[in-house]
Motif scaffolding. Structure first.
Motif, PDB file in Angstrom:
ATOM      1  N   MET A   1      -6.355 -12.349  15.572  1.00  0.00           N
ATOM      2  CA  MET A   1      -5.747 -12.563  14.269  1.00  0.00           C
ATOM      3  C   MET A   1      -4.454 -11.757  14.157  1.00  0.00           C
ATOM      4  O   MET A   1      -4.353 -10.649  14.702  1.00  0.00           O
ATOM      5  CB  MET A   1      -6.715 -12.138  13.159  1.00  0.00           C
ATOM      6  CG  MET A   1      -7.947 -13.026  13.049  1.00  0.00           C
ATOM      7  SD  MET A   1      -9.090 -12.507  11.746  1.00  0.00           S
ATOM      8  CE  MET A   1      -8.103 -12.836  10.283  1.00  0.00           C
ATOM      9  N   LYS A   2      -3.502 -12.308  13.438  1.00  0.00           N
ATOM     10  CA  LYS A   2      -2.214 -11.645  13.264  1.00  0.00           C
ATOM     11  C   LYS A   2      -2.386 -10.364  12.451  1.00  0.00           C
ATOM     12  O   LYS A   2      -3.066 -10.343  11.429  1.00  0.00           O
ATOM     13  CB  LYS A   2      -1.240 -12.573  12.561  1.00  0.00           C
ATOM     14  CG  LYS A   2       0.144 -11.992  12.354  1.00  0.00           C
ATOM     15  CD  LYS A   2       1.046 -12.993  11.676  1.00  0.00           C
ATOM     16  CE  LYS A   2       2.453 -12.437  11.489  1.00  0.00           C
ATOM     17  NZ  LYS A   2       2.462 -11.282  10.548  1.00  0.00           N
ATOM     18  N   LYS A   3      -1.768  -9.282  12.933  1.00  0.00           N
ATOM     19  CA  LYS A   3      -1.805  -8.008  12.226  1.00  0.00           C
ATOM     20  C   LYS A   3      -0.391  -7.595  11.847  1.00  0.00           C
ATOM     21  O   LYS A   3       0.558  -7.801  12.609  1.00  0.00           O
ATOM     22  CB  LYS A   3      -2.448  -6.906  13.083  1.00  0.00           C
ATOM     23  CG  LYS A   3      -3.900  -7.168  13.430  1.00  0.00           C
ATOM     24  CD  LYS A   3      -4.611  -5.898  13.817  1.00  0.00           C
ATOM     25  CE  LYS A   3      -4.037  -5.230  15.038  1.00  0.00           C
ATOM     26  NZ  LYS A   3      -4.241  -6.007  16.271  1.00  0.00           N
ATOM     27  N   ASP A   4      -0.267  -6.996  10.660  1.00  0.00           N
ATOM     28  CA  ASP A   4       1.019  -6.467  10.198  1.00  0.00           C
ATOM     29  C   ASP A   4       0.872  -4.957   9.999  1.00  0.00           C
ATOM     30  O   ASP A   4       0.360  -4.501   8.975  1.00  0.00           O
ATOM     31  CB  ASP A   4       1.425  -7.125   8.879  1.00  0.00           C
ATOM     32  CG  ASP A   4       1.693  -8.614   9.029  1.00  0.00           C
ATOM     33  OD1 ASP A   4       2.397  -8.981   9.987  1.00  0.00           O
ATOM     34  OD2 ASP A   4       1.187  -9.393   8.205  1.00  0.00           O
ATOM     35  N   PRO A   5       1.321  -4.146  10.954  1.00  0.00           N
ATOM     36  CA  PRO A   5       1.262  -2.689  10.802  1.00  0.00           C
ATOM     37  C   PRO A   5       2.525  -2.162  10.121  1.00  0.00           C
ATOM     38  O   PRO A   5       3.617  -2.710  10.315  1.00  0.00           O
ATOM     39  CB  PRO A   5       1.172  -2.192  12.241  1.00  0.00           C
ATOM     40  CG  PRO A   5       1.875  -3.247  13.044  1.00  0.00           C
ATOM     41  CD  PRO A   5       1.739  -4.548  12.302  1.00  0.00           C
ATOM     42  N   VAL A   6       2.366  -1.111   9.314  1.00  0.00           N
ATOM     43  CA  VAL A   6       3.533  -0.497   8.668  1.00  0.00           C
ATOM     44  C   VAL A   6       3.425   1.024   8.725  1.00  0.00           C
ATOM     45  O   VAL A   6       2.332   1.589   8.706  1.00  0.00           O
ATOM     46  CB  VAL A   6       3.682  -0.944   7.191  1.00  0.00           C
ATOM     47  CG1 VAL A   6       3.915  -2.435   7.101  1.00  0.00           C
ATOM     48  CG2 VAL A   6       2.482  -0.530   6.363  1.00  0.00           C
ATOM     49  N   SER A   7       4.576   1.659   8.787  1.00  0.00           N
ATOM     50  CA  SER A   7       4.706   3.118   8.684  1.00  0.00           C
ATOM     51  C   SER A   7       6.060   3.397   8.048  1.00  0.00           C
ATOM     52  O   SER A   7       7.097   3.398   8.739  1.00  0.00           O
ATOM     53  CB  SER A   7       4.621   3.787  10.056  1.00  0.00           C
ATOM     54  OG  SER A   7       3.323   3.669  10.604  1.00  0.00           O
ATOM     55  N   PRO A   8       6.120   3.591   6.723  1.00  0.00           N
ATOM     56  CA  PRO A   8       7.402   3.783   6.042  1.00  0.00           C
ATOM     57  C   PRO A   8       8.206   4.934   6.620  1.00  0.00           C
ATOM     58  O   PRO A   8       7.653   5.991   6.952  1.00  0.00           O
ATOM     59  CB  PRO A   8       6.980   4.066   4.593  1.00  0.00           C
ATOM     60  CG  PRO A   8       5.619   3.472   4.458  1.00  0.00           C
ATOM     61  CD  PRO A   8       4.978   3.645   5.799  1.00  0.00           C
ATOM     62  N   ARG A   9       9.510   4.738   6.739  1.00  0.00           N
ATOM     63  CA  ARG A   9      10.362   5.781   7.325  1.00  0.00           C
ATOM     64  C   ARG A   9      10.358   7.068   6.513  1.00  0.00           C
ATOM     65  O   ARG A   9      10.422   8.162   7.070  1.00  0.00           O
ATOM     66  CB  ARG A   9      11.791   5.260   7.449  1.00  0.00           C
ATOM     67  CG  ARG A   9      11.980   4.235   8.544  1.00  0.00           C
ATOM     68  CD  ARG A   9      13.438   3.913   8.739  1.00  0.00           C
ATOM     69  NE  ARG A   9      13.650   2.968   9.829  1.00  0.00           N
ATOM     70  CZ  ARG A   9      14.838   2.563  10.234  1.00  0.00           C
ATOM     71  NH1 ARG A   9      15.925   3.027   9.636  1.00  0.00           N
ATOM     72  NH2 ARG A   9      14.947   1.705  11.238  1.00  0.00           N
ATOM     73  N   GLU A  10      10.304   6.927   5.184  1.00  0.00           N
ATOM     74  CA  GLU A  10      10.385   8.120   4.340  1.00  0.00           C
ATOM     75  C   GLU A  10       9.031   8.784   4.135  1.00  0.00           C
ATOM     76  O   GLU A  10       8.890   9.711   3.352  1.00  0.00           O
ATOM     77  CB  GLU A  10      10.984   7.747   2.975  1.00  0.00           C
ATOM     78  CG  GLU A  10      10.170   6.756   2.156  1.00  0.00           C
ATOM     79  CD  GLU A  10      10.516   5.305   2.413  1.00  0.00           C
ATOM     80  OE1 GLU A  10      10.457   4.510   1.465  1.00  0.00           O
ATOM     81  OE2 GLU A  10      10.857   4.969   3.569  1.00  0.00           O
TER      82      GLU A  10
END
Length: 407
Positions: A1-10
């Motif tokens: 399944m498609k995954k969308d990982p995030v880690s905000p720069r700030e």
């Protein structure tokens, strides 16, 4: 399944370079790493619990906003907080609740610990979220553990049911069976059963159970309450994790239990597939939990450790070797379910060791070597001991994959 990982720069970062993400979205689920009160440079923002709660919740909101969601989408919070015996848990939960929109009403579990991995950290809050446009139903009243009104005893969203951590405490705050972990476990499981039944579910619909019990890392601490809890399940049972902590918020409280269940949106009981690879370890007592199960698109694993078939520690007290072995077990379970490390959305790692980046880095470096960047979300909790002598790490894994096809 498609995954969308995030880690905000700030956003704040971990004390060592890592492939882990601050959150992962997959299907209808969002898994958020444990959020703490650190600045983008990794410095503590305050030594006050209330300020740290505010900062951790702000960081949680920041991460969710990267996925075009917000705190109103949260369905479950797991809140670790430092408690030396002087912190009122109800007041702590009220601090958390103050940052939630009225419509959220997530399930919640608060777990007191002696310290956390990050410098001067007093709180670490992880979250599950689901799109707000999915129908939600809440249970807030009944003979359950008291919670601030911002939280639900049970939240149902789509196929998921999240039951808040249940304690052997009456709605008016009276502790039952002080000091008796078996009687308290039976009481708590009655509450869990009643909470599930409100939505037409039962213990057969539970996919994951977590027990937070008072223990000192001895087999005799683990076994009696484990058996009392497991008596509610039949083979093949859910995935399970049992973690000892030094104490609960109330003197004499020995146990807190939370569960996740799945039920068809039409009220039907969903089929599941349980696995127990031949290479896996076993407990010292006969309990019906299985190492992994898949229900629709959700995969739940019991806490993975470095034990043998008789419940004895393999490579006792060797953090690097035990971490690698736990991760190998995770891979073995996922393969039997037609999945792999790439399908992991979230890890929760409990390890025996001191606070600080050195102990965290020792196991994180091994864990992240099993993933290509960007990796899954992660929560990391340091404890003084774990369930069995010589065992110093336990890793929960949550994955998602396309539903099984049936003839």
């Amino acid at each position: 399944m498609k995954k969308d990982p995030v880690s905000p720069r700030e956003h704040w970062t971990w004390p060592i370079p890592t492939s882990h993400s601050q959150a992962v979205r997959c299907g209808d689920m969002i898994w958020v790493s444990g959020q703490v009160a650190l600045s983008p440079r990794g410095q503590p923002v305050s030594d006050a619990l209330s300020t740290q709660v505010s900062a951790a919740m702000a960081n949680l909101g920041l991460v969710l906003s990267e996925l075009e969601c917000g705190l109103a989408d949260v369905v479950k919070l797991l809140c670790f907080y430092v408690n030396d015996g002087l912190v009122d848990e109800d007041k702590f939960l009220s601090l958390v609740a103050a940052h939630l929109p009225a419509e959220a009403r997530p399930a919640v579990t608060a777990v007191p610990v002696s310290y956390l991995p990050f410098e001067r950290a007093l709180v670490e809050i992880e979250a599950y979220a689901m799109p707000a446009n999915l129908p939600r139903h809440h249970l807030t009243m009944g003979d359950f553990s008291p919670l601030p009104k911002a939280f639900s005893t049970v939240l149902r969203c789509g196929k998921m049911l999240f039951v808040s951590g249940q304690s052997p405490v009456t709605p008016d705050g009276r502790l039952l069976d002080a000091g008796d972990i078996i009687a308290q476990t039976r009481q708590v499981m009655r509450q869990v059963g009643a909470a599930l039944s409100h939505f037409g579910a039962g213990f057969a619909d539970v996919v994951k159970i977590n027990r937070w019990y008072v223990g000192q890392g001895r087999t005799e601490d683990f076994e009696p309450a484990a058996l009392a809890c497991a008596a509610n399940f039949q083979e093949p049972g859910p995935a399970a994790t049992g973690i000892p902590i030094p104490h609960h918020a109330l003197a004499g409280q020995q146990i807190k239990i939370e569960v996740v269940a799945m039920l068809g949106e039409d009220g039907s009981h969903l089929p599941r597939r349980n696995v127990w690879p031949d290479s896996l370890w076993d407990w010292t007592v006969d309990i019906p939990y299985w190492h992994g199960l898949k229900c629709h698109d959700m995969i739940f694993l019991g806490g993975q450790v470095s034990l043998d078939a008789k419940g004895r520690a393999v490579n006792p007290f060797d953090m690097r070797a035990q971490t690698a072995q736990a991760m190998v077990h995770i891979g073995s379970i996922l393969r039997e379910l037609g999945a792999g490390y790439r399908d992991i959305c979230k890890l929760t790692t409990m390890y025996a060791g001191p606070a600080g980046p050195k102990a965290l880095a020792e196991n994180m470096a091994i864990r992240q070597s099993f993933f290509d960047a960007p990796g899954p979300a992660t929560t990391d909790i340091s404890l003084s001991v774990l369930a069995y002598p010589g065992m110093i790490i336990e890793i929960d894994a949550f994955a998602m994959a396309e539903p099984d096809t049936h003839a």
